[in-house]
Design a protein around this motif. Structure first.
Motif, short mmCIF file in Angstrom:
data_model
loop_
_atom_site.label_atom_id
_atom_site.label_comp_id
_atom_site.label_asym_id
_atom_site.label_seq_id
_atom_site.Cartn_x
_atom_site.Cartn_y
_atom_site.Cartn_z
N HIS A 12 68.76 -27.94 22.02
CA HIS A 12 69.16 -27.51 20.69
C HIS A 12 70.31 -28.39 20.22
O HIS A 12 70.95 -29.06 21.01
N MET A 33 62.51 -22.18 8.27
CA MET A 33 62.77 -22.00 9.70
C MET A 33 62.80 -20.52 10.05
O MET A 33 63.29 -19.70 9.29
N ASN A 34 62.27 -20.21 11.22
CA ASN A 34 62.32 -18.84 11.71
C ASN A 34 63.62 -18.60 12.45
O ASN A 34 64.05 -19.43 13.26
N MET A 36 65.43 -17.15 15.30
CA MET A 36 64.94 -16.84 16.64
C MET A 36 65.79 -15.80 17.35
O MET A 36 65.27 -14.83 17.89
N ASP A 59 64.30 -21.89 14.58
CA ASP A 59 63.18 -22.72 15.02
C ASP A 59 62.95 -23.82 13.99
O ASP A 59 62.54 -23.56 12.86
N GLY A 63 59.21 -27.05 19.03
CA GLY A 63 60.12 -26.82 20.14
C GLY A 63 61.55 -27.25 19.88
O GLY A 63 62.40 -27.19 20.77
N VAL A 65 65.22 -26.77 18.21
CA VAL A 65 66.03 -25.62 17.84
C VAL A 65 67.34 -26.10 17.20
O VAL A 65 68.01 -26.99 17.72
#
Length: 182
Positions: A12, A33-34, A36, A59, A63, A65
Motif C-alpha cells: 500500500h 475506489m472501494n 476497504m 482499493d 490489488g 491499495v
C-alpha cells in the motif's frame, strides 16, 4: 534469490489527510475506489508513540491499495516547500485514452479543476488535486514496445551522464521531437 526478486509488488501507499470522511468520500466518488477497512489506535504500533490516529484503506484496483492517516494531534498538514508542487504526486493507470477523456469529464462534473490531457509520448495524463492538496495523475499508456525497449537501453547511460553533470541529458530527446521511427 536477491531481495528484489522477493518483492511481490506494492502492499500500500500511505498519505496524510485532513479529514478522513471527506477523503474516503472523494476517492469513492471521484475515482470509484472501494473503502476497504479502517484502523484506529492510540499508539503507533511501530514506534509505540502515543498519537491517536485513523488509518483507512481504499482499493485502487488490481490489488493496489491507497491508505490515508488522519492524525489530529499533529501540526496542520503542509508540504515540502523546497519541492515544486508538480513533483510529488500519485499516478493511477487507466485503460486507454477513451477512459482518460471520460475520467476528465467526470472529475470536471464534480467541480474539480483538471489539467490535460498532457501528451508525454509514452502516455497521456490528466492532473487534479484531492481535498488534501495531493496531486493526482491519471495516465493512459500510448507507448509502443519498441519505444520502451529503446528507453530501457538508454537508461543506464542517461543516469551516468546526469550523475556526472546534473544537467539535462538529451539521449531520449527523440521521444518529444517525434524522431522515433516505427
Amino acid at each position: 534469490m536477491t531481495f528484489a526478486s522477493a518483492l511481490q509488488g506494492v502492499h500500500h501507499v500511505a498519505y496524510r489527510c485532513r479529514d478522513t470522511k471527506e477523503t474516503v468520500e472523494f476517492y469513492q466518488n471521484a475515482l470509484g475506489m472501494n473503502f476497504m477497512l479502517a484502523i484506529s489506535e492510540d499508539r503507533v504500533p511501530s514506534t509505540k508513540e502515543e498519537d491517536p490516529y485513523m488509518h483507512v484503506f481504499l482499493d485502487a484496483g488490481n490489488g493496489n491499495v491507497l491508505a490515508f492517516f488522519e492524525i489530529p494531534n499533529s501540526p496542520p498538514m503542509g508540504r515540502d516547500l523546497n519541492t515544486p508542487a508538480w513533483v510529488q504526486h500519485l499516478a493511477f493507470k487507466v485503460e486507454n485514452m477513451d477512459s482518460l477523456i471520460k475520467a476528465k469529464a467526470h472529475l470536471e462534473s464534480l467541480g474539480l479543476d483538471v489539467v490535460g490531457p498532457t501528451n508525454h509520448e509514452l502516455f497521456q495524463s490528466i492532473y487534479f488535486n484531492d481535498p488534501n492538496g495531493h496531486r493526482i495523475e491519471l495516465a493512459a499508456n500510448t507507448s509502443t514496445p519498441e519505444m520502451l525497449q529503446r528507453l530501457n537501453q538508454l537508461a543506464p547511460q542517461m543516469l551516468a551522464d546526469w550523475t556526472a553533470s546534473k544537467r539535462t541529458v538529451h539521449h531520449a530527446a527523440w521521444l518529444h521531437e517525434k524522431e522515433f521511427s516505427q
